[in-house]
Design a protein around this motif. Structure first.
Motif, mmCIF file in Angstrom:
data_model
loop_
_atom_site.group_PDB
_atom_site.id
_atom_site.type_symbol
_atom_site.label_atom_id
_atom_site.label_comp_id
_atom_site.label_asym_id
_atom_site.label_seq_id
_atom_site.Cartn_x
_atom_site.Cartn_y
_atom_site.Cartn_z
ATOM 1 N N HIS A 92 0.830 -1.190 0.000
ATOM 2 C CA HIS A 92 0.000 0.000 0.000
ATOM 3 C C HIS A 92 0.873 1.253 0.000
ATOM 4 C CE1 HIS A 92 -3.282 -2.733 1.705
ATOM 5 N NE2 HIS A 92 -3.481 -2.549 0.419
ATOM 6 N N ALA A 93 0.499 2.218 -0.814
ATOM 7 C CA ALA A 93 1.234 3.477 -0.893
ATOM 8 C C ALA A 93 1.293 4.133 0.494
ATOM 9 C CB ALA A 93 0.601 4.411 -1.919
ATOM 10 N N GLU A 99 -4.961 -4.990 5.097
ATOM 11 C CA GLU A 99 -5.935 -5.550 4.165
ATOM 12 C C GLU A 99 -6.295 -6.946 4.649
ATOM 13 O OE1 GLU A 99 -6.603 -5.947 -0.673
ATOM 14 O OE2 GLU A 99 -4.723 -5.149 0.108
ATOM 15 N N ILE A 100 -7.498 -7.388 4.327
ATOM 16 C CA ILE A 100 -7.877 -8.778 4.591
ATOM 17 C C ILE A 100 -8.332 -9.416 3.291
ATOM 18 C CG2 ILE A 100 -8.495 -8.483 7.022
ATOM 19 C CD1 ILE A 100 -11.464 -8.607 6.067
ATOM 20 N N TYR A 101 -8.087 -10.716 3.179
ATOM 21 C CA TYR A 101 -8.551 -11.539 2.064
ATOM 22 C C TYR A 101 -9.259 -12.739 2.654
ATOM 23 C CZ TYR A 101 -5.404 -8.971 -1.065
ATOM 24 O OH TYR A 101 -4.776 -7.993 -1.795
ATOM 25 N N HIS A 102 -10.517 -12.915 2.301
ATOM 26 C CA HIS A 102 -11.301 -14.063 2.757
ATOM 27 C C HIS A 102 -11.456 -15.015 1.576
ATOM 28 C CE1 HIS A 102 -15.440 -15.844 3.805
ATOM 29 N NE2 HIS A 102 -14.525 -16.490 4.485
ATOM 30 N N PRO A 155 -8.604 -0.049 3.434
ATOM 31 C CA PRO A 155 -8.985 1.359 3.527
ATOM 32 C C PRO A 155 -8.900 2.061 2.170
ATOM 33 C CG PRO A 155 -7.470 0.785 5.290
ATOM 34 C CD PRO A 155 -7.490 -0.372 4.336
ATOM 35 N N ALA A 156 -9.873 2.926 1.907
ATOM 36 C CA ALA A 156 -9.978 3.581 0.605
ATOM 37 C C ALA A 156 -8.812 4.515 0.313
ATOM 38 C CB ALA A 156 -11.295 4.353 0.528
ATOM 39 N N ASP A 157 -8.115 4.978 1.343
ATOM 40 C CA ASP A 157 -6.999 5.895 1.113
ATOM 41 C C ASP A 157 -5.646 5.180 1.039
ATOM 42 O OD1 ASP A 157 -6.742 5.180 3.783
ATOM 43 O OD2 ASP A 157 -6.297 7.212 4.471
ATOM 44 N N ALA A 158 -5.652 3.835 0.993
ATOM 45 C CA ALA A 158 -4.402 3.066 1.058
ATOM 46 C C ALA A 158 -3.521 3.250 -0.166
ATOM 47 C CB ALA A 158 -4.713 1.582 1.259
ATOM 48 N N GLY A 159 -4.109 3.217 -1.351
ATOM 49 C CA GLY A 159 -3.316 3.286 -2.584
ATOM 50 C C GLY A 159 -2.488 2.021 -2.771
ATOM 51 N N GLN A 160 -1.880 1.877 -3.937
ATOM 52 C CA GLN A 160 -1.033 0.719 -4.226
ATOM 53 C C GLN A 160 0.266 1.169 -4.883
ATOM 54 O OE1 GLN A 160 -4.340 0.485 -5.510
ATOM 55 N NE2 GLN A 160 -5.174 -0.942 -4.035
ATOM 56 N N ASP A 161 1.334 0.484 -4.531
ATOM 57 C CA ASP A 161 2.630 0.651 -5.183
ATOM 58 C C ASP A 161 2.978 -0.720 -5.760
ATOM 59 O OD1 ASP A 161 5.293 0.834 -5.930
ATOM 60 O OD2 ASP A 161 6.009 1.568 -3.998
ATOM 61 N N TYR A 162 2.834 -0.861 -7.087
ATOM 62 C CA TYR A 162 3.127 -2.128 -7.755
ATOM 63 C C TYR A 162 4.604 -2.247 -8.126
ATOM 64 C CZ TYR A 162 -1.919 -2.693 -8.179
ATOM 65 O OH TYR A 162 -3.251 -2.841 -7.897
#
Length: 195
Positions: A92-93, A99-102, A155-162
């Motif tokens: 996350h940026a 984060e959770i993954y179910h 969270p909606a403000d997390a962002g992603q750094d790929y």
């Protein structure tokens, strides 16, 4: 008292997420540089370049602090050489976001890594929830023979750094088929460059 108005709702169907605000797909051709065996990847491209390896349906109500993004990720089974199909992965940026993954169906891994190269794995089977702590790079890997389907929320403000994975030559470990081909194991990534 008046009846309340129904709010936005999400419904999970075999076709995906009803009520989604977005969808993206990653085809095999989009995944160049992820797999160690470049010869096997090039061979797969000759027949499967347009094959969708994974797609993500998401519900993104806003990017406001405190809001949540929810979605469904579907990762197809398959291998490139000894390596299983995987998502591109990210951190996350905003590094302190979780984060959770179910896992809804399939058999896979949540492959996680700290910035100093410590690997953590949660094996995913239906009903298992993988918790991705703050400051962890993460990707899904399908080690089964059916689609790996996960519900995610962050969270909606997390962002992603790929790019963090590409800059290090990949993650420190790769999920590969074991010697008899019936299971999986982690293998050191020879191209890994410590961050």
């Amino acid at each position: 008292m008046t009846n309340p108005q129904p709010g936005p709702g999400l419904v999970i169907t075999p076709e995906g997420l009803t009520g989604r605000t977005g969808r993206y797909e990653k085809r095999l051709a989009d995944l160049g540089g992820l797999f160690a065996d470049e010869t096997a990847f090039a061979a797969r491209l000759t027949t499967d370049a347009d094959r969708v390896v994974y797609h993500v349906d998401e519900f993104r109500p806003s990017t406001a602090d405190g809001d949540l993004i929810t979605g469904i990720s579907t990762l197809s089974p398959g291998r490139v050489g000894a390596e299983f199909h995987m998502t591109r992965g990210h951190i996350h940026a905003q590094h302190d976001r979780t984060e959770i993954y179910h896992c809804l169906s399939g058999h896979g891994l949540m492959l996680m890594e700290t910035l100093d190269g410590q690997t953590v794995v949660t094996e995913l089977r239906p009903g298992v929830v993988a918790y991705v702590p703050p400051v962890h790079i993460h990707r899904s890997v399908n080690v089964g023979d059916t689609d790996l389907v996960t519900l995610f929320c962050y969270p909606a403000d997390a962002g992603q750094d790929y790019d963090i994975i590409a800059r290090a030559g990949g993650m420190r470990h790769r999920a590969v088929a074991d010697a008899d081909g019936d299971g999986w194991r982690l293998a050191e990534n020879d191209g890994y460059v410590p961050r």
